[in-house]
Enzyme design. Structure first.
Site, PDB file in Angstrom:
ATOM      1  N   ASP A 146     -14.059   9.720  -6.140  1.00 19.64           N
ATOM      2  CA  ASP A 146     -12.780   9.485  -6.825  1.00 19.64           C
ATOM      3  C   ASP A 146     -12.970   8.442  -7.925  1.00 19.64           C
ATOM      4  O   ASP A 146     -12.102   7.588  -8.130  1.00 19.64           O
ATOM      5  CB  ASP A 146     -11.726   9.026  -5.823  1.00 19.64           C
ATOM      6  N   LYS A 173      -0.327  -0.029  -7.283  1.00 17.38           N
ATOM      7  CA  LYS A 173       0.191   0.989  -6.366  1.00 17.38           C
ATOM      8  C   LYS A 173      -0.461   2.314  -6.707  1.00 17.38           C
ATOM      9  O   LYS A 173      -0.564   2.692  -7.875  1.00 17.38           O
ATOM     10  CB  LYS A 173       1.717   1.104  -6.484  1.00 17.38           C
ATOM     11  N   GLY A 174      -0.936   3.009  -5.678  1.00 21.28           N
ATOM     12  CA  GLY A 174      -1.530   4.315  -5.867  1.00 21.28           C
ATOM     13  C   GLY A 174      -0.821   5.357  -5.030  1.00 21.28           C
ATOM     14  O   GLY A 174       0.333   5.170  -4.612  1.00 21.28           O
ATOM     15  N   ALA A 217      -1.507   3.741  -1.122  1.00 19.83           N
ATOM     16  CA  ALA A 217      -1.417   2.335  -0.743  1.00 19.83           C
ATOM     17  C   ALA A 217      -0.744   1.530  -1.837  1.00 19.83           C
ATOM     18  O   ALA A 217      -0.604   1.984  -2.981  1.00 19.83           O
ATOM     19  CB  ALA A 217      -2.813   1.775  -0.473  1.00 19.83           C
ATOM     20  N   ALA A 218      -0.334   0.329  -1.456  1.00 19.97           N
ATOM     21  CA  ALA A 218       0.169  -0.665  -2.404  1.00 19.97           C
ATOM     22  C   ALA A 218      -0.656  -1.926  -2.237  1.00 19.97           C
ATOM     23  O   ALA A 218      -1.094  -2.257  -1.124  1.00 19.97           O
ATOM     24  CB  ALA A 218       1.648  -0.953  -2.153  1.00 19.97           C
ATOM     25  N   ILE A 271       0.693  -5.995  -7.230  1.00 20.26           N
ATOM     26  CA  ILE A 271      -0.192  -5.933  -8.396  1.00 20.26           C
ATOM     27  C   ILE A 271      -0.743  -4.536  -8.644  1.00 20.26           C
ATOM     28  O   ILE A 271      -1.431  -4.305  -9.639  1.00 20.26           O
ATOM     29  CB  ILE A 271      -1.358  -6.926  -8.251  1.00 20.26           C
TER      30      ILE A 271
END
Length: 575
Positions: A351, A151-152, A155-156, A149
Site C-alpha cells: 500500500d 485519518k484514513g 484508523a484515526a 492529525i
C-alpha cells in the site's frame, strides 16, 4: 595464419569453450563458487571431463588453474616436439585463455570476500530504535491525547504525550529524536507538561484502529489486526500478550521487523475501550460504538498503536516544497532502502503511496522518509512474498492505482500465486514522479493504468533529474518483474551514482578491482565519520551505512551492469 591471429583465436577458443559449456564441469565449479559467495581459498572440487573429449585430455580433472598450467606447459613442449606452428600457437593460447578464466574467478573470490568482510563490519552497526526500555505506556490513561492529525480508511491518528514519570518510566532525552531541523537540543527534552496543542508538546502519535468485526476481546483484536504489529518493537506488547498467536488474514505473523531509519517503529500496542476523542462525532461517527453513538457500528474495544509524531506526510511536504535534485535522489534512495529492508525480512507493504510515507528533517535539513501504515501488508511465516491466488476473494492489497502490473493482472486459479517481491519497488518508481514535482502517472485521470500501460507511454522526467536517477525510475517501472531490478539493486545503483561515480569511470562490468578498492575507501571514510561524532548530514550517513551493510557481489555487479548499460544508451542517443 599469422602468430598473432593464432594467439587471438586460441584465446577466444579458451573463453568460448568455458562459456559454451564444453567444459561443463568447469561451469559447475564457477556456479559452486558463486553459490558459496566466492569463498576465499582454492577450490576443493575437481573438474571432470566430458565423455566426448579424447582420452589424452583426461587431465581436465584438475582445477582450472592446474588445467591452464598443463595446457601451457604442453604447448611449450610441443614447441620442440614437432607439429605445425599454427597448431602449437593455438594450443598454447588455449591454455592461456583457460588461465584467464581462472584468474577472473580468483578475482571474483577476492572481491566477494571483501564485500563479505565489509558487510560483517557494518551489519553490527545497524540502526537502533531511539526508544529506551520503559515499563509504562501500556494503557490509554498513560497518555495525554491532543488533536487529530490524520485519518484514513481504517484508523484515526492523534497527537499525544506520555504522562508517566520522566525519572524512571518516561522516554528519555535521546528517545525522542528532533522534529525541527534547527532546534535539535530542545526537541529532545521530555515534555513534563502540555501547555498547548503544538508539535513540541506532543512528541508521540497514537493511532486508533476502527473495529467493526473483530469483536471486543483483546486476543481477537490482536489476531484480526496483526499486520499493524509488523513494525512493532520487542517491548511493544505486554509480556503476557506476547504468547498470543498472531495469525492474521494472510498467515502466521513472523518475528517483528528489526529497526530501520526509514520504517516506522511501533513503541506500544494495546487494546482499550474506544474513547470519544476530539472530532470523533464529526469525522467518523459510524465507527463509534453504540455507547458513544446510538447509530454507530463499531465495537467497544479496539487496538491502539503508539509511535513517534512526524511533522507531515510526503504528500503534504511535496505540495508546498520542491526538493533539490540531490535531495530528490536521496529521498528515492531512502524508499528503496526501506523496501529492501522489508523484503529481506519477508514483508511486502502493498500500500505504498505518498500519504503512507512520513517525513522529518535531519540536522542539515535533509528530509528523512519513513514508511508507515502496514495494515495491508503481506507477512507470511515462510517469507516467500508469494500469495496463493486461488479465489477472487483473496485480497491483493490496497491502493489499486499503484498496484504493480503482475499483481493487478493476476487471474485466480488453481496453483496461481502472486509474487510481491518486486511490487513495492515498482510503487517506488511511480512515487518518484511526485518527488520530482511531477504528477503521478498512475493516479486516476492521468491516462495510464498499471494494468495496461506500455513503458513507452511513461511521461518524461524533467531534464534536471540526474540521468542515473531517471534510469533507475524507468527500470523500476518495467512491466515484467523479470526485467525489473530488485529494490537492493536499484538502491545500489543510486548509491554508486551518488558516491561512487569516479569508481565507475572506465569500469569493466566483469572486473571489479577498481570498485572493490573504492568500497574499502568508502568503508574507512564512513567508519571514521562514525568514530569522530555526527557527520552533519545524518540521512546520508545512514544511507551509506545501509549500503555497506547489505553488500553482495552479484547485486553490486548487476547494478554496475545496469549503469553501464544506461551510459551506453545515452551515448547512442547523443551520437
Amino acid at each position: 595464419m599469422s602468430v598473432k591471429q593464432a594467439l587471438t583465436r586460441g584465446l577466444e577458443l579458451g573463453r568460448s569453450v568455458f562459456q559454451l559449456g564444453l567444459l561443463k564441469s568447469g561451469g559447475r565449479v564457477a556456479a559452486k563458487l558463486r553459490a558459496d559467495r566466492f569463498r576465499v581459498g582454492p577450490s576443493v572440487r575437481t573438474v571432470q571431463p566430458q565423455a566426448f573429449l579424447p582420452s589424452r585430455y583426461r587431465y581436465y580433472r584438475t582445477s582450472l588453474k592446474g588445467l591452464a598450467a598443463q595446457l601451457q606447459s604442453a604447448g611449450f613442449r610441443r614447441r620442440f616436439g614437432g607439429g605445425s606452428p599454427r597448431n602449437r600457437a593455438v594450443f598454447l593460447a588455449f591454455g592461456l585463455g583457460v588461465g584467464l578464466i581462472e584468474q577472473q574467478l580468483e578475482d571474483d573470490r577476492k572481491s566477494a570476500a571483501t564485500c563479505q568482510e565489509i558487510q560483517a563490519v557494518f551489519s553490527k552497526k545497524r540502526f537502533q530504535s531511539p526508544l529506551k526500555p520503559i515499563i509504562s505506556g501500556y494503557k490509554l490513561e498513560d497518555y495525554i491525547i491532543g488533536n487529530q492529525i490524520g485519518k484514513g480508511s481504517n484508523a484515526a491518528v492523534y497527537e499525544a504525550a506520555a504522562q508517566f514519570t520522566p525519572q524512571k518510566e518516561s522516554i528519555s532525552e535521546k528517545s525522542l529524536p528532533a522534529v525541527q531541523p534547527k532546534d535539535d537540543e530542545e526537541e529532545r527534552e521530555t515534555p513534563r507538561s502540555v501547555a498547548c496543542c503544538s508539535f513540541r508538546g506532543f512528541p508521540l502519535a497514537i493511532k486508533m484502529m476502527w473495529n467493526f468485526g473483530a469483536g471486543s476481546s483483546s486476543e481477537a483484536i490482536l489476531k484480526s489486526m496483526s499486520q499493524e504489529l509488523v513494525p512493532a518493537g520487542p517491548l511493544a506488547l505486554k509480556q503476557e500478550k506476547e504468547q498470543i498467536t498472531l495469525d492474521g488474514h494472510f498467515g502466521v505473523l513472523p518475528k517483528s521487523l528489526s529497526a530501520h531509519p526509514n520504517v516506522i517503529r511501533v513503541y506500544r500496542a494495546f487494546t482499550a475501550d474506544v474513547p470519544l476523542l476530539p472530532g470523533a462525532q464529526e469525522e467518523y461517527p459510524d465507527v463509534l460504538p453504540s455507547r458513544l453513538n446510538p447509530d454507530g457500528l463499531g465495537n467497544n474495544r479496539t487496538l491502539f498503536l503508539v509511535m513517534k509524531n512526524y511533522p507531515c506526510t510526503l504528500r503534504q511536504y511535496l505540495e508546498v516544497t520542491s526538493p533539490s535534485r540531490r535531495q530528490g535522489s536521496l529521498m528515492v534512495l531512502q524508499l528503496l532502502e526501506a523496501v529492501d529492508h522489508l523484503c529481506r525480512q519477508g514483508v511486502a507493504h502493498r500500500d505504498l503511496k505518498s500519504d503512507n510515507v512520513l517525513l522529518e528533517f535531519d540536522s542539515d535539513g535533509c528530509p528523512r522518509l519513513v514508511i508507515t501504515d502496514f495494515g495491508c501488508c503481506l507477512a507470511q511465516s515462510d517469507s516467500s512474498l508469494q500469495l496463493p491466488f486461488n479465489s477472487m476473494w483473496v485480497n491483493r492489497g490496497g491502493n489499486a492505482s499503484l498496484m504493480a502490473p503482475e499483481v493487478c493482472t493476476a487471474v485466480p486459479g488453481d496453483g496461481v500465486v502472486i509474487d510481491y517481491s518486486k511490487s513495492d519497488a515498482w510503487a517506488v518508481g511511480a512515487i518518484s514522479y511526485e518527488i520530482f514535482n511531477q504528477q503521478n502517472p498512475f493516479y486516476r485521470g492521468t491516462g495510464l493504468e498499471s494494468r495496461s500501460y506500455q513503458e513507452k507511454q511513461l511521461p518524461p522526467l524533467p531534464s534536471s533529474v540526474p540521468a542515473d536517477v531517471q534510469l533507475v525510475i524507468r527500470l523500476l517501472l518495467r512491466r515484467s518483474p523479470d526485467k525489473r531490478p530488485s529494490a537492493r539493486v536499484a538502491a545500489n545503483m543510486l548509491n554508486l551514482s551518488l558516491w561512487g561515480r569516479k569508481a565507475l569511470a572506465n569500469q569493466d562490468s566483469v572486473g571489479m578491482k577498481k570498485l572493490t578498492n573504492w568500497l574499502l575507501c568508502q568503508s574507512a571514510v564512513v567508519l571514521l565519520k562514525g568514530c569522530s561524532g555526527p557527520s552533519g548530514n545524518k540521512v546520508e550517513a545512514e544511507l551509506q551505512r545501509s549500503f555497506l551493510a547489505n553488500l553482495d557481489l552479484e547485486d553490486l555487479r548487476t547494478a554496475v551492469c545496469f549503469l553501464l548499460y544506461g551510459q551506453c544508451q545515452a551515448c547512442i542517443l547523443s551520437a
